[in-house]
Design a protein around this motif. Structure first.
Motif, PDB file in Angstrom:
ATOM      1  N   GLY A 316       0.694  -1.165  -0.035  1.00 38.78           N
ATOM      2  CA  GLY A 316      -0.064   0.023   0.118  1.00 38.78           C
ATOM      3  C   GLY A 316       0.946   1.231   0.196  1.00 38.78           C
ATOM      4  N   SER A 317       0.157   2.338  -0.587  1.00 36.08           N
ATOM      5  CA  SER A 317       1.049   3.537  -0.447  1.00 36.08           C
ATOM      6  C   SER A 317       0.970   4.469   0.587  1.00 36.08           C
ATOM      7  N   ILE A 318       2.117   5.138   0.797  1.00 37.73           N
ATOM      8  CA  ILE A 318       1.832   5.928   1.890  1.00 37.73           C
ATOM      9  C   ILE A 318       1.765   7.602   1.428  1.00 37.73           C
ATOM     10  N   ALA A 319       1.989   7.703   0.132  1.00 39.32           N
ATOM     11  CA  ALA A 319       1.685   9.093  -0.342  1.00 39.32           C
ATOM     12  C   ALA A 319       1.613   8.946  -1.804  1.00 39.32           C
ATOM     13  N   ALA A 320       0.722   9.789  -2.516  1.00 33.19           N
ATOM     14  CA  ALA A 320       0.491   9.636  -4.046  1.00 33.19           C
ATOM     15  C   ALA A 320      -0.199  10.930  -4.447  1.00 33.19           C
ATOM     16  N   GLY A 321      -0.133  10.948  -5.852  1.00 32.09           N
ATOM     17  CA  GLY A 321      -0.710  12.036  -6.485  1.00 32.09           C
ATOM     18  C   GLY A 321      -0.487  12.025  -7.871  1.00 32.09           C
ATOM     19  N   GLY A 322      -0.704  13.354  -8.757  1.00 31.62           N
ATOM     20  CA  GLY A 322      -0.718  13.356 -10.086  1.00 31.62           C
ATOM     21  C   GLY A 322      -1.348  14.449 -10.436  1.00 31.62           C
ATOM     22  N   ARG A 323      -1.267  14.620 -11.843  1.00 27.11           N
ATOM     23  CA  ARG A 323      -1.735  15.995 -12.540  1.00 27.11           C
ATOM     24  C   ARG A 323      -3.388  15.724 -12.882  1.00 27.11           C
ATOM     25  N   TYR A 324      -4.150  16.639 -12.696  1.00 29.96           N
ATOM     26  CA  TYR A 324      -5.506  16.752 -13.035  1.00 29.96           C
ATOM     27  C   TYR A 324      -6.000  18.230 -13.600  1.00 29.96           C
ATOM     28  N   ASP A 325      -5.991  17.865 -15.045  1.00 29.45           N
ATOM     29  CA  ASP A 325      -6.136  19.594 -15.429  1.00 29.45           C
ATOM     30  C   ASP A 325      -7.465  19.760 -15.901  1.00 29.45           C
ATOM     31  N   ASN A 326      -8.550  18.672 -15.571  1.00 29.53           N
ATOM     32  CA  ASN A 326      -9.797  19.070 -16.018  1.00 29.53           C
ATOM     33  C   ASN A 326     -10.777  18.845 -14.889  1.00 29.53           C
ATOM     34  N   LEU A 327     -10.337  18.855 -13.532  1.00 28.83           N
ATOM     35  CA  LEU A 327     -11.266  18.846 -12.366  1.00 28.83           C
ATOM     36  C   LEU A 327     -12.012  20.091 -11.821  1.00 28.83           C
ATOM     37  N   VAL A 328     -11.402  21.107 -12.073  1.00 32.19           N
ATOM     38  CA  VAL A 328     -11.932  22.590 -11.722  1.00 32.19           C
ATOM     39  C   VAL A 328     -12.994  22.916 -12.547  1.00 32.19           C
ATOM     40  N   GLY A 329     -12.869  22.785 -13.855  1.00 30.65           N
ATOM     41  CA  GLY A 329     -14.116  22.718 -14.671  1.00 30.65           C
ATOM     42  C   GLY A 329     -15.489  22.386 -14.546  1.00 30.65           C
ATOM     43  N   ILE A 330     -15.503  21.218 -13.820  1.00 27.87           N
ATOM     44  CA  ILE A 330     -16.781  20.760 -13.532  1.00 27.87           C
ATOM     45  C   ILE A 330     -17.625  21.903 -12.777  1.00 27.87           C
ATOM     46  N   PHE A 331     -16.763  22.628 -12.004  1.00 29.82           N
ATOM     47  CA  PHE A 331     -17.396  23.722 -11.007  1.00 29.82           C
ATOM     48  C   PHE A 331     -17.314  25.258 -11.653  1.00 29.82           C
ATOM     49  N   GLY A 334     -17.182  24.461 -17.220  1.00 27.47           N
ATOM     50  CA  GLY A 334     -15.956  24.303 -18.227  1.00 27.47           C
ATOM     51  C   GLY A 334     -14.449  25.027 -18.164  1.00 27.47           C
ATOM     52  N   LYS A 335     -14.337  26.022 -17.386  1.00 28.16           N
ATOM     53  CA  LYS A 335     -13.212  26.793 -17.452  1.00 28.16           C
ATOM     54  C   LYS A 335     -12.290  25.994 -16.473  1.00 28.16           C
ATOM     55  N   ASP A 336     -11.404  25.375 -17.143  1.00 28.14           N
ATOM     56  CA  ASP A 336     -10.330  24.728 -16.436  1.00 28.14           C
ATOM     57  C   ASP A 336      -9.151  25.185 -15.623  1.00 28.14           C
ATOM     58  N   ILE A 337      -8.675  24.712 -14.774  1.00 25.10           N
ATOM     59  CA  ILE A 337      -7.552  25.435 -14.121  1.00 25.10           C
ATOM     60  C   ILE A 337      -6.601  24.201 -14.075  1.00 25.10           C
TER      61      ILE A 337
END
Lengths: 468, 468
Positions: A316-331, A334-337
């Protein structure tokens, strides 16, 4: 009341009455943090916060509950794990499930163009708790994210640098960060002949490779997910590839694995740039470029990574992450950050730190920070002890005394030893008459008599000696 | 579907669709903390935590939600303000209303004999929010309590000493702590001829004297609560009494107000002892012995107190507390643990601190702690900036650089000035070739060129200058 109702009422009352005699209980999957656990927790938070601050991050906080609408439809199947508040007239509310969706809501709501922020807070999941493994229904998340339009791969490199510093600074042993690129993964599946519609389900099968053998994962791909066996075999030959970033990059280029595949070549180019930055930061040796890393969450769009401990058998991991370029647009219509971030698995880290302290692999942690204990021999010295403590407090020295009139020396000494207090001051009627105090340096086992007027200075000298 | 239902469904869908275009919202009475607000909040917490630690307190944490049974029946009428969680199958849960009931539950559950603990955490009340006055539905409480059997009035004196140190250390101006004794109050009512059954309702009328004139309070006593006017008049002559602790004590003894009333004389004796301890702590000048202080909560059994600011016209307390010897017994089959504690009204303190910072009455607070900004002139220096930052981070120096390839000097300088970063390092191709960096001390407006190998030492020297 019908007799039947009367009986039920009686039973209810009876149960309520017997309930009064029960020990109070906690809600399932939650826990109290006792003093020593809190000391460990605070130590971990201090280390983590220091790294975030070292990289110029600000911190924000969002409420523990959000409008239900804000949270719903963001977590796929896991939405069933969201705690909803009762409808007491008013808005429909729910407890936050993570810190990422509230962060996206925050960015959209205030129209934040760019921000480098961390957020440490509790989140809530109606999951099956496994409390001995550090899985709770109420637990902390520590998130660091960089949102905004910046140079290609620069915030990604910074996020990974932050993660290495945190894992280096925490007393949890050796680790390795697996790294991959969502677009490279998709390109790999494409090249092997996997249809685009099956990318995500096949990814989630690949994601299990850290816990299950290839044969089992292959079966899932072929039998459950309907992938032709030949395609699975091709995938099988690639997902075993992992090495130091530059070494695997060289091999992939030499073998021309992604040659001619536009998205694949672009992902490789991005990774090549990222590895340049790893070199500038001196963190290549901590990273394993690993084609089997897939990460479960759907919203990742670029680099993905996950840290595992290498000294222990625990998976199991103890830290994780990544790039998410389209999540903010939902709110934000569609203007993504664009954004990249990581989350520290702090509950598992608490458990590991507690274990290592128990096994004496790392230094013990004290429940309190008390530096000086003011003791007395004989009676009528309570006001004197209070006045001495007051003097110490005024000099910002952490001091305590026993809250009783005539404390026995044994009881005072026991407290000093149990609490690990480094300095003990002792007064008796003789000392008070002479205007002096006895100052015991507990670990050096030295005792000196100093004039009361020189007390603060003397205590500070001893404390400085132990500061490291 | 009947046509009517169809219409409703259509409307629902229409509203849901138009909702997508709305800005995301927060739950009523909650707020996001922005970076600057968090910096103020963290500053306040740091000061408060330091005082708690200075007095040897441990900290504990309890879950945000408890079994509904744990919370119900503890807050009288205010129970209606408790947020309940939806029944999603399983236990009935509710969000904590304060930190005191969970603390009592904690003491009983683990059979804790004595503890000196602080707890900083969010609590939840479905109250009418007045957010500009710092009244929210989600808000912080900072509680300090000493539970256990100790010498008479000693933990009470310590709690008040802790409160004065916190209010002294926080940049919120001058204050005064009103103090009274629940048993003295009851004795006073008894002596005036108030029947025992009316003690609590009459107390809650007296409690309004800080906001309302005596005439109005008297009307409430006589007309609403049925107290004979002569009794009310007698009470009216006593509740106006307030003075420095020793001065009022002397007056009450000279006037023989409580003479012959056993409970009243005992309360006075206890207060006399408490005032001795105030003298040892040197805090008499901060306390006003005030016979009008009543405090709303029913569970107090001894000393009660409440701090108000004296530089401002704003009414209302910013910290309060008292002794409650019978609360824990509710959770432990009547096995009481005596306790005394105080709660800091931290949301009001945040508001006051923010106001004073805006008015420049106290020093500004920075959003980040960044100490060094690494800037470059010209291109191709990104990796060099990264390597320099890396060097600074390794030395635990807080450093930042812009996440772009070729940043303009103006943009870099603007960031340094806006963020109040004290040191700026500038490199160009010349500097890199010579192995030097330019180090600008921003407030001294000094720039020196130092060899890269001497960078850390030089930066530390400048930072040391600005410490304290």
């Amino acid at each position: 009341l019908t007799p039947r109702n009367g009986a039920i009422e009686y039973l209810t009352r009876f149960l309520a009455a017997s309930n009064q005699n029960k020990k109070p209980k906690l809600a399932k999957g939650t826990r109290d943090y006792h003093a020593l656990q809190m000391a460990v927790r605070e130590k971990a938070f201090k280390i983590i916060r220091n790294v975030f601050a070292r990289h110029g991050a600000v911190t924000i906080d969002t409420p523990v509950f959000e409008l239900k609408d804000t949270l719903m439809g963001k977590y796929g199947e896991d939405s069933k794990l969201i705690y909803e508040l009762a409808d007491q007239g008013g808005e429909l509310l729910a407890l936050r499930y993570d810190l990422t969706v509230p962060f996206a809501r925050y960015l959209a709501m205030y129209n934040v163009g760019n921000i480098k922020r961390y957020h440490i807070g509790k989140v809530y999941r109606r999951d099956n708790p496994a409390m001995n493994k550090g899985r709770f229904r109420e637990f902390y998340q520590c998130d660091f994210d960089i949102a905004g339009s910046y140079g290609l791969m620069i915030p990604d490199a910074e996020t990974l640098k932050v993660m290495t510093e945190i894992l280096d600074d925490l007393p949890i042993g050796n680790y390795c960060i697996k790294l991959n690129h969502r677009k490279l993964l998709d390109a790999m599946l494409d090249i092997c002949g996997c249809p685009a519609a099956k990318f995500r389900p096949i990814c989630s099968a690949i994601d299990k490779l850290d816990k299950e053998p290839w044969s089992k994962v292959k079966t899932e791909m072929v039998e459950e997910k309907g992938l032709p066996e030949a395609v699975a075999d091709k995938i099988g030959k690639l997902v075993i590839l992992k090495d130091e970033p530059r070494a695997l990059m060289t091999k992939l280029k030499a073998d021309a694995v992604f040659k001619g595949h536009k998205a694949g070549e672009q992902a490789l180019q991005e990774l090549n740039l990222l590895f340049d930055y790893f070199e500038a930061f001196g963190i290549c040796g901590k990273i394993s470029f690993d084609l089997s890393l897939a990460r479960g969450l759907d919203y990742y769009t670029g680099v993905i990574f996950e840290a595992v401990l290498t000294d222990t058998n625990q998976v199991g991991s103890i830290a994780a992450g990544g790039r998410y370029d389209n999540l903010v647009g939902i709110f934000s219509n569609g203007k993504d950050i664009p954004a990249v971030g990581c989350s520290i698995g702090i509950e598992r880290i608490f458990t590991i730190m507690e274990d290592r302290i128990k096994k004496q692999e790392v230094a013990a942690v004290r429940e309190t920070e008390t530096e000086v204990f003011v003791a007395s021999v004989g009676g009528n010295l309570l006001s004197k002890r209070m006045a001495l403590c007051s003097k110490l407090w005024s000099a910002d020295i952490k001091a305590e005394y026993l809250y009783v009139d005539k404390p026995k020396m044994q009881r005072q000494l026991t407290h000093v030893l149990e609490a690990g207090i480094p300095i003990m001051i002792v007064i008796g009627e003789d000392e008070v008459a002479k205007g002096v105090v006895k100052v015991k340096d507990m670990s050096a086992k030295e005792e000196v008599e100093v004039p009361e007027t020189a007390l603060i200075e003397h205590v500070k000298t001893i404390l400085k000696k132990y500061e490291c």
